[in-house]
Design a protein around this motif. Structure first.
Motif, PDB file in Angstrom:
ATOM      1  N   LEU A 124       0.888  -1.056   0.277  1.00  0.00           N
ATOM      2  CA  LEU A 124      -0.126   0.069  -0.348  1.00  0.00           C
ATOM      3  C   LEU A 124       0.413   1.311   0.426  1.00  0.00           C
ATOM      4  N   ALA A 157      -7.342   9.527  -4.977  1.00  0.00           N
ATOM      5  CA  ALA A 157      -5.542   9.736  -5.456  1.00  0.00           C
ATOM      6  C   ALA A 157      -5.682   8.928  -4.148  1.00  0.00           C
ATOM      7  N   GLY A 158      -5.165   8.062  -4.400  1.00  0.00           N
ATOM      8  CA  GLY A 158      -4.872   6.066  -3.920  1.00  0.00           C
ATOM      9  C   GLY A 158      -4.665   6.176  -2.338  1.00  0.00           C
ATOM     10  N   PHE A 159      -5.060   5.282  -1.673  1.00  0.00           N
ATOM     11  CA  PHE A 159      -4.491   5.523  -0.356  1.00  0.00           C
ATOM     12  C   PHE A 159      -3.473   5.526   0.167  1.00  0.00           C
ATOM     13  N   LEU A 186       2.141   2.395  -3.333  1.00  0.00           N
ATOM     14  CA  LEU A 186       1.367   2.885  -4.026  1.00  0.00           C
ATOM     15  C   LEU A 186       0.796   1.447  -4.994  1.00  0.00           C
ATOM     16  N   PRO A 235      -2.913  -0.446  -4.789  1.00  0.00           N
ATOM     17  CA  PRO A 235      -4.470   0.168  -5.367  1.00  0.00           C
ATOM     18  C   PRO A 235      -4.525  -0.554  -4.478  1.00  0.00           C
ATOM     19  N   ARG A 236      -5.407  -0.209  -2.596  1.00  0.00           N
ATOM     20  CA  ARG A 236      -5.804  -0.650  -1.656  1.00  0.00           C
ATOM     21  C   ARG A 236      -7.335  -2.076  -2.710  1.00  0.00           C
ATOM     22  N   THR A 237      -7.568  -1.832  -3.682  1.00  0.00           N
ATOM     23  CA  THR A 237      -8.776  -2.761  -4.301  1.00  0.00           C
ATOM     24  C   THR A 237      -7.816  -4.323  -4.513  1.00  0.00           C
ATOM     25  N   SER A 267     -12.056   2.351   5.410  1.00  0.00           N
ATOM     26  CA  SER A 267     -11.679   1.273   4.340  1.00  0.00           C
ATOM     27  C   SER A 267     -12.754   0.212   5.186  1.00  0.00           C
TER      28      SER A 267
END
Length: 231
Positions: free
Chosen positions: A65, A146-148, A68, A70-72, A173
């Motif tokens: 994470l 933006a991403g997590f 960078l 993605p959390r998905t 989340s």
């Protein structure tokens, strides 16, 4: 480790901020160049790791994470390896650790540089971050800006407080963690419909609409309030 941090803090703020930008750039480049693993092979990882699998899931997920990723993807992988409920729990643990690490790195490398240069509206925005409650963090986290990992770095460069940031990051989340973990679990059990996926994702969408609506109304109230009463 402590000595290295002290030496880093003695560097000029511009040099530290440049290091932060370089770190984010390297992570983004690696994200583009690193091949993606086969989701169908992910469940075999837990068998090879044994009792260390949950720890590896949390720490490894946190590392990805802050790099960078993605959390998905992290949550889908956790669901495929551990199932919907355990996968969601480990994904949330990874999100908490990653939020703390990203915030700390952003605070050490970028906060002084930003604080020295914010003026006008940027100073007002920085003050808003400094006063943010858990609700404010949840609102920002749910916005598709933006991403997590990038949001965690960015928060560290503001005057935001660490505890509301961490709590808000986990709360924001949670809905998608259960939904995506359930989708990931279906990879290892094809043909099995898992209804864990629908309800949390729907709740996350409803929560996003409610939070954004409340934030927008609060901004409108601030806009019509006399200037000497806003700050």
């Amino acid at each position: 480790m402590i000595r290295a941090v002290r030496r880093l803090l003695r560097q000029p703020s511009a040099a530290r901020f440049a290091l932060l930008v370089l770190l984010i750039g390297v992570c983004a480049l690696l994200l583009l160049l690193t091949p993606r693993p086969d989701p169908a092979q992910l469940p075999h990882l837990a068998d090879r790791l044994g009792d260390l699998a949950p720890v590896a899931a949390v720490l490894g997920g946190a590392l990805l994470l802050v790099a960078l990723v993605p959390r998905t993807f992290i949550t889908l992988a956790a669901g495929a390896i551990f199932g919907p409920l355990e996968g969601a729990a480990y994904a949330l643990g990874a999100a908490l650790v990653a939020a703390a690490v990203g915030f700390t790195v952003g605070r050490l490398l970028g906060r002084e540089f930003v604080a020295e240069r914010v003026r006008g509206r940027l100073a007002r925005l920085d003050g808003w971050f400094a006063r943010q409650s858990v609700f404010g963090v949840v609102t920002v986290r749910l916005l598709p800006i933006a991403g997590f990992g990038l949001v965690s770095y960015g928060y560290g460069t503001t005057g935001a407080r660490v505890l509301p940031f961490l709590v808000g990051s986990v709360i924001a989340s949670a809905p998608t963690a259960f939904g995506y973990a359930a989708v990931g679990a279906s990879v290892s059990s094809p043909g099995h419909i898992n209804w864990y996926a629908a309800a949390p994702a729907s709740l996350g969408l409803i929560a996003s609409v409610v939070l954004i609506s409340r934030w927008w109304r609060a901004e409108r109230r601030d806009a019509v309030r006399p200037a000497d009463q806003r700050w």
